[in-house]
Design a protein around this motif. Structure first.
Motif, PDB file in Angstrom:
ATOM      1  N   GLY A  42      50.173  42.527  30.583  1.00 15.40           N
ATOM      2  CA  GLY A  42      49.606  43.414  31.172  1.00 15.40           C
ATOM      3  C   GLY A  42      49.632  43.103  32.872  1.00 15.40           C
ATOM      4  O   GLY A  42      48.834  42.126  32.451  1.00 15.40           O
ATOM      5  N   ILE A  43      49.748  43.770  33.830  1.00 12.39           N
ATOM      6  CA  ILE A  43      48.959  43.648  34.922  1.00 12.39           C
ATOM      7  C   ILE A  43      47.975  44.977  35.971  1.00 12.39           C
ATOM      8  O   ILE A  43      49.127  45.806  35.903  1.00 12.39           O
ATOM      9  N   THR A  44      47.064  43.917  36.172  1.00 11.85           N
ATOM     10  CA  THR A  44      46.368  45.463  36.570  1.00 11.85           C
ATOM     11  C   THR A  44      46.660  45.536  38.330  1.00 11.85           C
ATOM     12  O   THR A  44      47.232  44.515  39.136  1.00 11.85           O
ATOM     13  N   ALA A  45      45.808  46.392  38.312  1.00 10.83           N
ATOM     14  CA  ALA A  45      46.302  46.578  40.048  1.00 10.83           C
ATOM     15  C   ALA A  45      45.985  45.840  40.851  1.00 10.83           C
ATOM     16  O   ALA A  45      46.696  46.010  41.505  1.00 10.83           O
ATOM     17  N   ASP A  46      44.895  44.702  40.606  1.00  5.69           N
ATOM     18  CA  ASP A  46      44.441  43.914  41.733  1.00  5.69           C
ATOM     19  C   ASP A  46      45.248  42.486  41.084  1.00  5.69           C
ATOM     20  O   ASP A  46      44.708  41.533  41.673  1.00  5.69           O
ATOM     21  N   ASN A  47      46.115  42.346  40.369  1.00  7.94           N
ATOM     22  CA  ASN A  47      47.317  41.477  39.895  1.00  7.94           C
ATOM     23  C   ASN A  47      46.575  39.910  38.930  1.00  7.94           C
ATOM     24  O   ASN A  47      46.850  39.410  39.182  1.00  7.94           O
ATOM     25  N   LYS A  48      45.746  40.809  38.464  1.00  9.50           N
ATOM     26  CA  LYS A  48      45.146  40.005  37.142  1.00  9.50           C
ATOM     27  C   LYS A  48      45.800  40.058  36.017  1.00  9.50           C
ATOM     28  O   LYS A  48      46.602  41.281  35.920  1.00  9.50           O
ATOM     29  N   GLY A  70      43.729  37.873  22.795  1.00 10.27           N
ATOM     30  CA  GLY A  70      43.001  38.068  23.623  1.00 10.27           C
ATOM     31  C   GLY A  70      43.102  39.278  24.401  1.00 10.27           C
ATOM     32  O   GLY A  70      42.592  39.278  25.937  1.00 10.27           O
ATOM     33  N   PHE A  71      44.083  39.815  24.673  1.00  9.25           N
ATOM     34  CA  PHE A  71      44.641  41.091  25.781  1.00  9.25           C
ATOM     35  C   PHE A  71      43.466  42.053  26.173  1.00  9.25           C
ATOM     36  O   PHE A  71      42.807  42.290  25.340  1.00  9.25           O
ATOM     37  N   GLU A  72      43.440  42.346  27.011  1.00 11.46           N
ATOM     38  CA  GLU A  72      42.629  43.290  27.972  1.00 11.46           C
ATOM     39  C   GLU A  72      43.223  44.299  28.869  1.00 11.46           C
ATOM     40  O   GLU A  72      43.900  44.507  29.117  1.00 11.46           O
ATOM     41  N   LEU A  73      42.417  45.754  28.153  1.00  9.70           N
ATOM     42  CA  LEU A  73      43.517  46.728  28.714  1.00  9.70           C
ATOM     43  C   LEU A  73      43.194  47.443  30.345  1.00  9.70           C
ATOM     44  O   LEU A  73      43.282  47.762  30.680  1.00  9.70           O
ATOM     45  N   GLU A  74      41.623  47.021  30.113  1.00  7.61           N
ATOM     46  CA  GLU A  74      41.049  47.744  31.511  1.00  7.61           C
ATOM     47  C   GLU A  74      41.415  47.320  32.339  1.00  7.61           C
ATOM     48  O   GLU A  74      41.809  46.174  32.640  1.00  7.61           O
ATOM     49  N   GLY A  75      42.120  48.401  32.903  1.00 11.60           N
ATOM     50  CA  GLY A  75      42.650  48.584  34.224  1.00 11.60           C
ATOM     51  C   GLY A  75      44.271  48.297  34.227  1.00 11.60           C
ATOM     52  O   GLY A  75      44.916  47.708  35.198  1.00 11.60           O
ATOM     53  N   VAL A  76      45.017  47.467  33.665  1.00 11.86           N
ATOM     54  CA  VAL A  76      46.293  47.151  33.430  1.00 11.86           C
ATOM     55  C   VAL A  76      46.827  48.371  33.897  1.00 11.86           C
ATOM     56  O   VAL A  76      47.288  49.954  33.389  1.00 11.86           O
TER      57      VAL A  76
END
Length: 520
Positions: free
Chosen positions: A276-282, A403-409
């Motif tokens: 997963g990749i967030t808008a701020d590239n995390k 450890g997958f984090e969905l927030e902001g993805v």
């Protein structure tokens, strides 16, 4: 009494002596320009010294900086005017006039003759004048920052020892300092414990604000393949690789695993490793168990229902699937149940359905299918019509053990087998791959392969090999510094593009790709 008066007089004298330093005027306007650079900063604006010609730059000559002065003076409310009769330039500010003549070391300041170190000159069809002489003669302050060769002009006092703390100087340094390439390509052979492998490696600096990475499907539609060359040409991306496995030999070419594009799940099927990749590239890695909650939002009696998968065609006992326009205009019912239809965010229809029916998916909404077993449970709520609802993807049990984090993805692609997890090589394959009978995932079987990984310093690593084993991919991704990595689709789907060149050409049309963009 006399002593008291004397004391007051001494205090007043001391205040007067300190007044110039204490009352030093702070500048209301600051201009920063850099020798041999067209860029300058005027107040909060980053611009060029000459908006019509970016070849015009400040130059150093005999220890003096020469510039076209017009833009600088205009920033302070002054002007610079060409005077053809004298073959010179007249600079005006604050009621003061400075007149210079080309190639002459004598200037006039309010009519008084002054000798210059260097004369005004014509270069690049512009008149260049000594910036310090002209500016200071007109009542401005000039300072020089030697490390970055930046000249600062201000209408107040500026601390010469703290020039780099000025916002204009900071901005100019950032603007003119060459930046490292946000993406790099390495093509070489890697000596690994299990043998040598030739690989193409694209490294993407996800900390560079110019970078964005997105998952993509042709036209954002499922069951839609396209030639890799066409995908790359239409994307505008600097780098593209193939992503999810898909049903390449079936009539309906569904992806395998989660696919999210621009923050929207186009396909949701739990079980594979996902990036997963967030808008701020995390970046986040894991095997997220995704559900898709449909819930009311209008403040009335709360109702909600869960889809266990998204746009998956298979229907069976205890199954619930969310169907969106990404699937298409309609879907077939293959197992009896019920459908909830939503248009423009409002529930519009609910009814039971039988195997063999075809259900229309509204272009401005979605359909939630639930099998008979789901609708007959005690907790199932019969939907009320006319209710405002929304889709809310969520992790089942609110967590992913990996450890997958969905927030902001905003983007998700999926694959496997997993190669590296939390910095350690993973030697045991997931059952889906371990039980595969095709031989593609044999630990020691060679095949074309694609892999994706991330390093501890926020680099995305994209790898393509024309021939490699699963064990070699583990070793390679570890050698490349990945702390998380897994394989993407391979074999005939192996594809890689970089800056106009196809580095690996697939043997079939593709669906899901991962695309890298770099802005100017």
């Amino acid at each position: 009494m006399k002593k008291r008066i004397l004391s007051l007089l001494l205090s007043l004298a001391l205040l007067i002596s300190l007044a110039p330093a204490a009352l030093a005027a702070s500048p209301t306007q600051v201009v920063a320009l850099k020798i041999n650079s067209p860029w300058c900063v005027i107040g909060s604006e980053t611009t060029t010294i000459d908006t019509a010609n970016d070849k015009v730059v400040p130059v150093a000559e005999s220890g003096r900086t020469l510039v076209p002065i017009a833009r600088i003076l205009e920033a302070f409310g002054g002007s610079a005017t060409w005077v053809p009769e004298t073959n010179g330039v007249l600079c005006s500010l604050n009621g003061i006039e400075v007149e210079l003549t080309l190639n002459t070391t004598t200037a006039l300041v309010n009519g008084e003759s002054v000798t210059l170190d260097v004369p005004a000159k014509a270069m690049n069809s512009r008149t260049f004048v000594p910036v310090r002489f002209v500016s200071e003669s007109l009542g401005l302050t000039v300072q020089y920052e030697p490390t970055n060769q930046i000249v600062v002009v201000a209408d107040g006092d500026v601390d010469a020892s703290a020039l780099t703390s000025l916002s204009q100087v900071k901005t100019l340094i950032e603007k003119t300092t060459p930046k490292a390439e946000p993406t790099t390509l390495t093509q070489q052979s890697y000596a690994l414990p299990s043998g040598t492998v030739s690989a193409k490696v694209i490294t993407v600096n996800m900390s560079d604000p110019r970078v964005s990475v997105k998952a993509a499907l042709p036209d954002n539609k499922l069951n839609n393949t396209r030639a890799f060359s066409d995908i790359c040409a239409a994307s505008g991306a600097v780098a593209v690789i193939n992503a999810n496995y898909f049903q390449s030999y079936n009539a309906i070419k569904d992806p395998i695993g989660h696919v999210m594009v621009n923050g929207q799940f186009l396909y949701g099927s739990t079980g594979l490793n996902s990036l997963g990749i967030t808008a701020d590239n995390k970046m986040t890695f894991g095997r997220p168990a995704m559900f898709f909650r449909v819930k009311t939002t209008d403040g009335g009696k709360a109702q909600e229902w869960s889809g266990y998968e998204c746009n998956v065609l298979s229907q069976f006992a205890n199954q619930s699937v969310l169907y969106t326009p990404a699937w298409g205009a309609s879907f077939p019912v293959t197992y009896p149940g019920a459908v909830l239809v939503v248009e423009n965010g409002v529930t519009t229809n609910y009814r039971t359905v039988a195997s063999g029916e075809t259900i229309t998916i509204p272009a401005n909404g979605f359909v939630l299918y639930s099998s008979n077993e789901v609708t007959s449970t005690a907790w199932y709520q019969i939907p009320e019509m006319g209710r405002a609802v929304t889709i809310e993807p969520y992790l089942f049990a609110n967590a992913d053990s990996e450890g997958f984090e969905l927030e902001g993805v905003q983007s998700i692609v999926s694959g496997g087998p997993i190669l590296i997890k939390d910095g350690a090589v993973v030697s045991q394959m997931e059952s889906l791959f371990a039980n595969d009978t095709s031989g593609r995932f044999s630990v020691n079987g060679s095949a074309p392969r694609t892999a994706v990984g991330a390093t501890a310093d926020n680099k995305l690593v994209l790898v393509s090999v024309s021939s490699g084993t699963i064990q070699q991919m583990r070793e390679l991704m570890s050698q490349l510094g990945c702390v998380d990595a897994f394989c993407l689709d391979g074999g005939g789907s192996t594809a890689m593009y970089y800056k106009g060149q196809t580095l690996a050409s697939p043997g079939r049309q593709l669906t899901t790709t991962l695309q890298v963009f770099v802005s100017e």
